[in-house]
Design a protein around this motif. Sequence first.
Motif, mmCIF file in Angstrom:
data_model
loop_
_atom_site.group_PDB
_atom_site.id
_atom_site.type_symbol
_atom_site.label_atom_id
_atom_site.label_comp_id
_atom_site.label_asym_id
_atom_site.label_seq_id
_atom_site.Cartn_x
_atom_site.Cartn_y
_atom_site.Cartn_z
ATOM 1 N N LYS A 104 0.872 -1.221 -0.202
ATOM 2 C CA LYS A 104 -0.140 -0.152 -0.136
ATOM 3 C C LYS A 104 0.969 1.228 0.033
ATOM 4 O O LYS A 104 0.676 2.177 -0.846
ATOM 5 C CB LYS A 104 -0.866 0.033 1.090
ATOM 6 C CG LYS A 104 -1.952 -0.939 1.130
ATOM 7 C CD LYS A 104 -2.847 -1.170 2.330
ATOM 8 C CE LYS A 104 -4.026 -1.883 2.206
ATOM 9 N NZ LYS A 104 -5.009 -2.266 3.637
ATOM 10 N N LEU A 105 1.954 1.074 0.749
ATOM 11 C CA LEU A 105 2.782 2.288 0.856
ATOM 12 C C LEU A 105 3.530 2.508 -0.496
ATOM 13 O O LEU A 105 3.647 3.732 -0.862
ATOM 14 C CB LEU A 105 3.867 2.176 1.874
ATOM 15 C CG LEU A 105 4.964 3.445 2.301
ATOM 16 C CD1 LEU A 105 4.150 4.775 2.351
ATOM 17 C CD2 LEU A 105 6.060 3.126 3.185
ATOM 18 N N PHE A 106 3.880 1.539 -1.193
ATOM 19 C CA PHE A 106 4.712 1.501 -2.565
ATOM 20 C C PHE A 106 3.577 1.995 -3.593
ATOM 21 O O PHE A 106 3.712 2.704 -4.554
ATOM 22 C CB PHE A 106 5.001 0.243 -2.850
ATOM 23 C CG PHE A 106 5.847 0.244 -4.261
ATOM 24 C CD1 PHE A 106 7.129 0.718 -4.286
ATOM 25 C CD2 PHE A 106 5.509 -0.307 -5.340
ATOM 26 C CE1 PHE A 106 8.031 0.839 -5.309
ATOM 27 C CE2 PHE A 106 6.218 -0.440 -6.709
ATOM 28 C CZ PHE A 106 7.407 0.189 -6.570
ATOM 29 N N GLY A 107 2.248 1.715 -3.138
ATOM 30 C CA GLY A 107 1.274 2.212 -4.139
ATOM 31 C C GLY A 107 1.130 3.873 -4.156
ATOM 32 O O GLY A 107 0.867 4.396 -5.016
ATOM 33 N N VAL A 108 1.235 4.445 -2.862
ATOM 34 C CA VAL A 108 1.441 5.743 -2.759
ATOM 35 C C VAL A 108 2.571 6.135 -3.514
ATOM 36 O O VAL A 108 2.414 7.539 -4.068
ATOM 37 C CB VAL A 108 1.327 5.925 -1.265
ATOM 38 C CG1 VAL A 108 1.680 7.622 -0.695
ATOM 39 C CG2 VAL A 108 0.045 5.818 -0.330
#
Length: 292
Positions: A119-123
């Motif tokens: 999810k953080l990498f998606g950000v």
Amino acid sequence: MTAATAPNRGPVRNRRTMSKAAVNAALVLAALYTFFPLVWMLVAAAKDPTGVMSGQVFTLRHFSLSANLSGLLHQDGGIYLRWFGNSLFYAGAGSVVCALVSIAAGYAFHTYEFPGKEKLFGVVLLGVLVPSAATVLPMYLLASKAHLVNTVWAILIPSVVNPFGVYLARVFSAGYVPGEVIEAARVDGASELRIFRSVGLPMLKSGFTTIMLFQFSAIWNGFFLALVMLSNQRLYPVSLGLYMWNDSVAQDAPSMISLVICGSVVAVVPVVLLFLSLQRFWRAGLTAGSIK
């Protein structure tokens, strides 16, 4: 049967010849479209204002290269050299720190498992989709609150953050840093920081160079951030300084046109030299992940 099919070879050969001619013609047109502005700029840099303004760029008259270079170095007290040095500082320091931060972040995304990792990498990927110009105004407001407007930090701090660089660094880490090597270093008792410094970073040398080159080019050619953040001419990068000179050409100083063009040619030299000197690293880095 051979005689019956022989007459058909002529039209087929003609069609192939016409196809090759059409492709070659398209390539020639594309090359002319690509290189003509560069050729024009190189020739116009050696012309005096009369030759440029009258459109006589590709004639044998109005050459004044030495006068243009002398004027470029002495105009407004030699401020062009100051702008050039500012750009070298902004682009050099910003690109190196940005590459290091991006490599560290990409290495961490590839190596470690932690809650919310994807999810953080998606950000981070979402940050790639946001145009850089859209973030200039919020960054100006933040810099104003921190009293950083009209300082070198207003240019350097935003330059070290590059979501696309983090994405590239994760791709490079997946292609160049085997998990077995990291586990072997852990078994030998190396700390995580030591593993990154002594194992991961050397393996990611191509990725570091590629990200640094991309960011150097982006900072060197950057314009809007400096336009918003800076009001002191002595802090201008060369791109903003040439824009201000070009603005004076449209107003009341047409003689400045030769200096603007000559300064633009000189400003291209560091980027070209950097790409040529480091091409063996970034060309190797472009194949990251293609061979496992």
